[in-house]
Design an enzyme around this catalytic site. Structure first.
Site, PDB file in Angstrom:
ATOM      1  N   CYS A   2      43.314  31.381  39.440  1.00  0.00           N
ATOM      2  CA  CYS A   2      43.341  30.001  39.919  1.00  0.00           C
ATOM      3  C   CYS A   2      44.531  29.298  39.262  1.00  0.00           C
ATOM      4  CB  CYS A   2      42.081  29.212  39.584  1.00  0.00           C
ATOM      5  SG  CYS A   2      40.585  29.935  40.221  1.00  0.00           S
ATOM      6  N   ARG A  27      48.425  33.318  41.142  1.00  0.00           N
ATOM      7  CA  ARG A  27      47.210  33.261  40.337  1.00  0.00           C
ATOM      8  C   ARG A  27      45.935  33.370  41.181  1.00  0.00           C
ATOM      9  NH1 ARG A  27      48.774  31.006  35.241  1.00  0.00           N
ATOM     10  NH2 ARG A  27      46.608  30.592  34.745  1.00  0.00           N
ATOM     11  N   TRP A  74      41.040  31.705  43.082  1.00  0.00           N
ATOM     12  CA  TRP A  74      40.636  33.113  43.043  1.00  0.00           C
ATOM     13  C   TRP A  74      39.143  33.067  42.755  1.00  0.00           C
ATOM     14  CZ3 TRP A  74      38.437  36.518  39.467  1.00  0.00           C
ATOM     15  CH2 TRP A  74      38.562  37.888  39.770  1.00  0.00           C
ATOM     16  N   ASN A 100      40.334  25.789  36.360  1.00  0.00           N
ATOM     17  CA  ASN A 100      40.648  27.204  36.187  1.00  0.00           C
ATOM     18  C   ASN A 100      39.796  27.707  35.034  1.00  0.00           C
ATOM     19  OD1 ASN A 100      41.855  29.736  35.919  1.00  0.00           O
ATOM     20  ND2 ASN A 100      43.444  28.938  34.568  1.00  0.00           N
ATOM     21  N   GLY A 101      39.015  28.746  35.259  1.00  0.00           N
ATOM     22  CA  GLY A 101      38.155  29.270  34.200  1.00  0.00           C
ATOM     23  C   GLY A 101      36.760  29.517  34.727  1.00  0.00           C
ATOM     24  N   GLU A 480      48.725  55.009  35.897  1.00  0.00           N
ATOM     25  CA  GLU A 480      49.489  53.916  36.499  1.00  0.00           C
ATOM     26  C   GLU A 480      49.757  54.191  37.989  1.00  0.00           C
ATOM     27  OE1 GLU A 480      50.011  51.035  35.848  1.00  0.00           O
ATOM     28  OE2 GLU A 480      51.724  50.413  37.022  1.00  0.00           O
ATOM     29  N   LYS A 484      48.394  51.758  41.000  1.00  0.00           N
ATOM     30  CA  LYS A 484      49.289  51.125  41.982  1.00  0.00           C
ATOM     31  C   LYS A 484      48.831  51.435  43.395  1.00  0.00           C
ATOM     32  CE  LYS A 484      50.817  49.124  39.990  1.00  0.00           C
ATOM     33  NZ  LYS A 484      51.070  48.450  38.747  1.00  0.00           N
ATOM     34  N   GLU A 487      45.533  49.539  44.260  1.00  0.00           N
ATOM     35  CA  GLU A 487      45.558  48.083  44.390  1.00  0.00           C
ATOM     36  C   GLU A 487      46.355  47.594  45.590  1.00  0.00           C
ATOM     37  OE1 GLU A 487      47.149  45.876  41.018  1.00  0.00           O
ATOM     38  OE2 GLU A 487      48.513  47.523  40.590  1.00  0.00           O
ATOM     39  N   HIS A 503      36.828  69.818  34.339  1.00  0.00           N
ATOM     40  CA  HIS A 503      35.584  69.363  33.698  1.00  0.00           C
ATOM     41  C   HIS A 503      34.763  68.472  34.614  1.00  0.00           C
ATOM     42  CE1 HIS A 503      36.709  71.220  29.958  1.00  0.00           C
ATOM     43  NE2 HIS A 503      37.900  70.645  30.034  1.00  0.00           N
ATOM     44  N   LYS A 602      47.434  37.534  39.832  1.00  0.00           N
ATOM     45  CA  LYS A 602      48.446  38.013  38.892  1.00  0.00           C
ATOM     46  C   LYS A 602      48.066  37.740  37.444  1.00  0.00           C
ATOM     47  CE  LYS A 602      52.663  39.566  38.198  1.00  0.00           C
ATOM     48  NZ  LYS A 602      52.693  41.022  38.362  1.00  0.00           N
TER      49      LYS A 602
HETATM   50  C1  F6R Z   1      48.361  45.983  37.928  1.00  0.00           C
HETATM   51  C2  F6R Z   1      48.350  44.710  37.260  1.00  0.00           C
HETATM   52  C3  F6R Z   1      47.251  44.429  36.287  1.00  0.00           C
HETATM   53  C4  F6R Z   1      47.832  43.792  35.016  1.00  0.00           C
HETATM   54  C5  F6R Z   1      46.697  43.365  34.085  1.00  0.00           C
HETATM   55  C6  F6R Z   1      47.221  42.816  32.781  1.00  0.00           C
HETATM   56  O1  F6R Z   1      49.439  46.081  38.796  1.00  0.00           O
HETATM   57  O2  F6R Z   1      49.195  43.882  37.473  1.00  0.00           O
HETATM   58  O3  F6R Z   1      46.535  45.582  35.975  1.00  0.00           O
HETATM   59  O4  F6R Z   1      48.669  44.713  34.396  1.00  0.00           O
HETATM   60  O5  F6R Z   1      45.923  42.386  34.717  1.00  0.00           O
HETATM   61  O6  F6R Z   1      48.036  41.727  32.975  1.00  0.00           O
HETATM   62  P1  F6R Z   1      49.043  41.245  31.871  1.00  0.00           P
HETATM   63  O7  F6R Z   1      50.054  42.295  31.680  1.00  0.00           O
HETATM   64  O8  F6R Z   1      49.630  39.983  32.415  1.00  0.00           O
HETATM   65  O9  F6R Z   1      48.216  41.015  30.638  1.00  0.00           O
END
Ligand code: F6R
Length: 607
Positions: A2, A27, A74, A100-101, A480, A484, A487, A503, A602
């Site tokens: 948010c 956000r 969000w 926000n929260g 990773e 990717k 998501e 396993h 984000k």
């Molecule tokens: C994946 C992604 C999230 C962030 C995670 C941590 O693409 O963006 O997994 O890496 O939410 O965010 P930060 O790095 O901002 O603490």
């Protein structure tokens, strides 16, 4: 999660706030709303979907406001809908607020307010705050806020307007970021200073339980005891023009920026002659660095994956016992943090609630905290004892790409510096530096293969399940790569240490479940090959990513993507660029929303 934005001043409030809100869209983007005062009444307008939808409605309804607050949501409590979108008003329509929260005790507050005759219209925790303030108000709104704050449990950044206080925005921060921008005859309040940085560089960061009374020409800050003097800060980092340029998506632009991002992360941070690294901004003294006996890395998501690479580097090179923990798990432990532990907290945004809470926990235990972060002035950088910046520039695509690469580079430099302070000799240091300096070209060569990767992506885009496997430095890369893909394309993808397949997970392998084999760890390539034979024997398709001069996997893989040769320790960088491109092109093929994938945000500022 948010984004909130507010404005009071001489500009057109509606347009200014909508513009600011768009910069906070990363956000959250499931619904949005705006409210303000007009001819003494509260006017509000809300819409489901992205901010463009709200903007359209605001223009259709010809909304005019003297001052405005707004939010891009969000969803946490209650699904995305017009009713659940912010701003929320009290029953008497005397006030409106954006939040926000999360209010953790919203249930008990709601029950008690309902007993007092309040009728709730939304499912949100936020409406509880609006109704509570409405009920408590007796003519002095500041006093109401000071009495209400201790009643709220959880995290809240709030911007509030009240009918009886035209020309004023009240703002409160508690475990959620909020920053005020002070202009000439105008003021802004936002979850992120970037949203107003083009208008003013003078800012005040609100700390826990502080209340700001914001007018166009004055700012007063109060804590629960009374008015306080608060330092203003100047935003020092350059304002970076945020645009997609010629790229179709921010995510693709950010993937292609990586050669430049690596150069930027390396710039003036190494001493060729001594084969070591140096950080101008590192303000931990040499003695405390020399006395470090163990390192604990805390992070979430993609940042956790770069942390796993950092942990291997620090153990391999500097021979310092290093372990990595998930911030959201760590924060609820009663962790053992022995003396001489250095904590490294990694976060692109610097606002991740779990990582910040974990940092507060280790600080309470007396540990020193080094942040690795992309966003100047973010909460994490203010909590940490020292910060190493990523210098990656704003990352707008919700899935993290270039930040991962910068994090690995900064961790590699830090590990080199720690290793040279201990066992590593100058020549080994210089060799590692050479490999680091070669990375921008290595990554560029991978980007040049985008059309080839796109073709492979198209071939596999219809599968619903994938494995990503690798060994040593390729294990975090597998996590990773899988993250990717899931998501942005919504495909079920699992990252595994290749040796773990037998396993249990191998039970899922069949002709419908391809495996992306990350084979750029030369040291363990033959072991990976054995694991892949087990996959091939069960009809599993294999896409292998290997170094140009490594051989073996091409015999069993259905498709092979090569990267230029580099050392195992740094191979995660080019390999991850391959997996980013694979995820991107698969998501395109499936018609997904690349920059703003469903259900994500984000900056994860809630637990
Ligand atoms: C994946 C992604 C999230 C962030 C995670 C941590 O693409 O963006 O997994 O890496 O939410 O965010 P930060 O790095 O901002 O603490």
């Amino acid at each position: 999660m948010c984004g909130i934005f507010g404005y009071t001043g001489k500009r057109n409030s509606v347009e200014t706030v909508l513009k600011g809100l768009k910069k906070l869209e990363y956000r959250g983007y499931d619904s949005a709303g705006i409210a303000g005062l007009h001819t003494g009444e509260i006017v509000s307008c809300k819409e489901v979907g992205k901010i463009a939808a709200l903007e359209k409605l605001v223009h259709e309804e010809k909304i005019e406001l003297d001052l405005a607050i707004a939010q891009t949501r969000w969803a946490t409590h209650g699904k995305p809908s017009v009713v659940n979108a912010h701003p929320h008003l009290d029953q008497g329509r005397t006030l409106a607020l954006v939040h926000n929260g999360i209010i953790e005790n919203h249930d008990s507050l709601r029950i008690s307010l309902e007993k007092q005759g309040i009728h709730f219209v939304s499912e949100t925790d936020t409406e509880v705050i609006a109704q509570l303030l409405g009920v408590m108000y007796q003519g002095d709104f500041l006093a109401t806020l000071r009495e209400a704050i201790p009643l709220l449990k959880g995290a809240f950044a709030l911007a509030i307007i009240h009918k009886d206080y035209p020309g004023q925005i009240f703002a409160i921060a508690h475990e959620s970021p909020l920053v005020i921008g002070i202009g000439h005859g105008e003021a802004f309040v936002s979850s992120d200073s970037n949203a107003f940085a083009a208008h003013t560089r003078e800012v005040v960061f609100l700390a826990n339980s502080e209340i700001a009374v914001i007018k166009s020409d004055s700012l007063q800050i109060f804590d629960l005891m009374g008015e306080i003097d608060k330092e203003t800060h100047q935003l020092t980092e350059e304002i970076q023009e945020i645009s997609k340029g010629d790229y179709e998506h921010y995510t693709l632009k950010e993937i292609f920026e990586q050669p430049r991002v690596i150069r930027q992360a390396l710039l003036s941070r190494f001493l060729e002659e001594y084969g070591t690294a140096t950080f101008e901004e590192l303000n931990l003294d040499v003695n405390s660095l020399l006395s470090v006996q163990r390192i604990l890395i805390l992070a979430c998501g993609t940042s956790l994956h770069s942390g796993l690479i950092g942990a291997s580097l620090l153990e391999d090179q500097a021979r310092i016992l290093t372990y990595t923990d998930i911030s959201s798990e760590f924060r609820y432990k009663n962790p053992i943090v022995p003396p001489d532990t250095l904590v490294i907290a990694i976060s692109q945004s610097g606002e991740t609630a779990d990582t910040i809470a974990a940092v507060k926990e280790v600080k309470a235990k007396g540990a020193k905290v080094l942040a690795i972060c992309n966003v100047y002035g973010s909460t994490l950088t203010r909590e940490a004892d020292s910060t190493l910046y990523l210098r990656a520039g704003p990352e707008i695509g919700v899935c993290s790409t270039k930040a991962y690469t910068s994090q690995v580079i900064v961790l590699a430099l830090f590990s080199l510096m720690m290793a040279r302070m201990r066992h590593m000799n100058k020549y080994e240091g210089q060799e590692f530096l050479n490999a680091l300096k070669a990375l921008p070209d290595v990554v560029q060569a991978v980007l040049d293969k985008a059309p080839e990767i796109e073709k492979i992506a198209k071939k596999y885009a219809h599968y619903e399940n994938f494995f990503f496997i690798g060994r040593r430095y390729m294990y975090p890369s597998s996590l990773e790569g899988a993250l990717k893909l899931k998501e942005i394309s919504y495909i079920n993808a699992n990252g595994y240490a290749a040796g773990e397949m037998k396993h249990g997970p191998i039970a899922l392998i069949n002709a419908d479940c391809p495996t992306v084999a990350l084979g750029a760890n030369s040291d363990t390539l033959d072991k990976l090959e054995s694991n892949l034979r087990e996959v091939a024997a069960r009809d599993g398709k294999i896409i292998a990513i290997i170094k140009e001069s490594d051989r073996g996997l091409e015999k069993i893989a259905n498709d092979v993507i090569t990267i230029p040769d580099t050392i195992d320790e740094l191979a995660t960088v080019p390999v991850t660029v391959v997996t980013q491109l694979l995820a991107y092109y698969i998501a395109i093929e499936r018609g997904a929303d690349i920059d703003q994938p469903r259900n994500l945000a984000k900056s994860v500022t809630v637990e």
